[in-house]
Design an enzyme around this catalytic site. Structure first.
Site, PDB file in Angstrom:
ATOM      1  N   CYS A  66       0.808  -1.215   0.000  1.00  0.00           N
ATOM      2  CA  CYS A  66       0.000   0.000   0.000  1.00  0.00           C
ATOM      3  C   CYS A  66       0.839   1.263   0.000  1.00  0.00           C
ATOM      4  O   CYS A  66       0.309   2.360  -0.145  1.00  0.00           O
ATOM      5  CB  CYS A  66      -0.971   0.013   1.179  1.00  0.00           C
ATOM      6  SG  CYS A  66      -0.197  -0.221   2.773  1.00  0.00           S
ATOM      7  N   CYS A  92      -2.718   4.973   5.946  1.00  0.00           N
ATOM      8  CA  CYS A  92      -4.161   4.992   6.176  1.00  0.00           C
ATOM      9  C   CYS A  92      -4.470   5.149   7.671  1.00  0.00           C
ATOM     10  O   CYS A  92      -3.574   5.070   8.518  1.00  0.00           O
ATOM     11  CB  CYS A  92      -4.785   3.711   5.649  1.00  0.00           C
ATOM     12  SG  CYS A  92      -4.261   2.263   6.561  1.00  0.00           S
ATOM     13  N   CYS A 135      -1.731  -3.553   8.684  1.00  0.00           N
ATOM     14  CA  CYS A 135      -1.356  -2.303   9.344  1.00  0.00           C
ATOM     15  C   CYS A 135      -0.831  -2.583  10.749  1.00  0.00           C
ATOM     16  O   CYS A 135       0.139  -1.972  11.194  1.00  0.00           O
ATOM     17  CB  CYS A 135      -2.549  -1.364   9.438  1.00  0.00           C
ATOM     18  SG  CYS A 135      -3.229  -0.954   7.844  1.00  0.00           S
TER      19      CYS A 135
END
Lengths: 161, 228
Positions: A66, A92, A135
């Site tokens: 990402c 994010c 994440c």
């Protein structure tokens, strides 16, 4: 394109219906847990330490899938206790929340205790959905990288003494 | 396995587009006119005058749907042209009064075509897809890039946060530098994919993802400054 050939009068009638369905979709897709939103809006411990300082360990990691980057730094006292932690994350909301939570958790812990934090713990606390698990993995990697950096610095110091 | 390897070698040395040698035949009968078809030649509908829709076959790769050879360098104008031409025969609006099976094929085929079009139109998504066809995904086997690179990306991101205030002019130099980086990496990616150096391609693709995020932020800044 026939669907768009509506008169303005007709369109203004159906407009509220469209926005209502849009809102419903928005609610369905944006269901982050409130803890993620809290950390995202009020991130804890944002900032940097001087990375050349001997008591600072810096972990810099990235997620190639990402393109998120995360920097996590720890300040360790002479007893091997993490007295302070700072992070900077470009990514994010989940990545920011994961690293913010990570700095909160490791503060006050010993280096060894911090090293045993698992990404599952972070994901569970933030109720991350499966697509966002990476994440929390990034945050775990950042803690580990910071500790490795700190340990290498200490080893070098001992050798030079 | 060995056949695949051999094909790699062959396409690398002889510069034959892989799709030309990689078409194992997919023969089946049209479910309406019973004509024998090679699905690689007609992935979406039967070539008879009725244009009978055919079921989706997962073996057919996205490139075949648009009659393109499997390669990173594609003609995006042809892609868009083929997308529109094919959609003329597939779109669910054309099948509202048809049988349930035709409705289903139309929905499946147009959804597939839409997804395929989006994937092949974006160079990054296209590169990811080419690697996926070789069973390589970045999610499953992450590339760990050297910390100097991550440091570089970190610094640019920090700089962009500083730039994001109303008093500062748009960072033209940074924007030119970043777009140059993207161009250079795209060329490298293209070379790596053409020579089937897949590990190299994966690494460049990972770097490009970081630059792509920066590019998005620059674009947002450009909008904010009224440049675009």
């Amino acid at each position: 394109m026939a669907a768009y050939n509506l008169s303005n009068r007709v369109y203004s009638k159906i407009r509220p219906l469209i926005s209502a369905s849009m809102d419903a979709r928005y609610m369905l897709t944006r269901n982050y847990h409130e803890k993620v939103i809290d950390h995202y809006e009020n991130p804890r411990n944002v900032g940097s330490f001087d990375k050349s300082d001997a008591n600072i360990g810096t972990g810099l990691v990235g997620a190639p899938a990402c393109g998120d980057v995360m920097k996590l730094q720890i300040k360790v006292d002479e007893n091997g206790k993490i007295v302070d932690a700072k992070f900077k994350t470009f990514g994010c909301g989940s990545a920011i929340a994961s690293s913010s939570l990570a700095t909160e958790w490791i503060k006050g812990k010993s280096v060894n205790e911090a090293n045993s934090i698992k990404n599952q713990d972070i994901a569970k606390e933030l109720c991350l959905p499966p697509v966002k698990l990476h994440c929390s993995m990034l945050a775990e990697d950042a803690i580990k990288a910071a500790i490795i950096d700190y340990n290498t610095k200490k080893n070098k110091e001992q050798k030079s003494n | 396995m060995f056949i695949r390897l051999f094909q790699h070698r062959l396409s690398t040395f002889m510069h034959i587009p892989r799709s030309l040698i990689n078409t194992s035949s997919l023969i089946e009968q049209c479910w309406q006119c019973q004509r024998k078809l090679d699905r690689n030649e007609c992935p979406s509908y039967c070539p008879c005058e009725k244009h009978v829709l055919l079921p989706v076959r997962s073996e057919i790769d996205y490139f075949r749907l648009f009659d393109l050879s499997r390669s990173f360098e594609i003609d995006t104008k042809q892609l868009t042209r083929m997308f529109r031409n094919t959609m003329k025969f597939l779109h669910p609006d054309l099948f509202t009064n048809k049988s349930d099976i035709e409705k289903k094929y139309s929905q499946d085929q147009s959804a597939l075509l839409n997804g395929a079009y989006k994937t092949l139109l974006s160079p990054l998504a296209r590169a990811h897809y080419l690697l996926k066809l070789e069973n390589i995904t970045i999610e499953e086997s992450p590339v760990q890039l050297e910390s100097d690179f991550l440091q570089y990306i970190m610094e640019i991101n920090e700089q962009l946060v500083d730039e994001d205030n109303d008093q500062k002019p748009f960072p033209i130099e940074l924007a030119i530098k970043m777009r140059q980086e993207i161009d250079d990496h795209m060329k490298e990616l293209s070379n790596a994919l053409n020579t089937m150096d897949l590990e190299k391609a994966k690494e460049i693709l990972a770097r490009l993802q970081y630059f792509n995020n920066i590019d998005d932020k620059l674009t947002n800044l450009e909008v904010k400054h009224g440049i675009i």
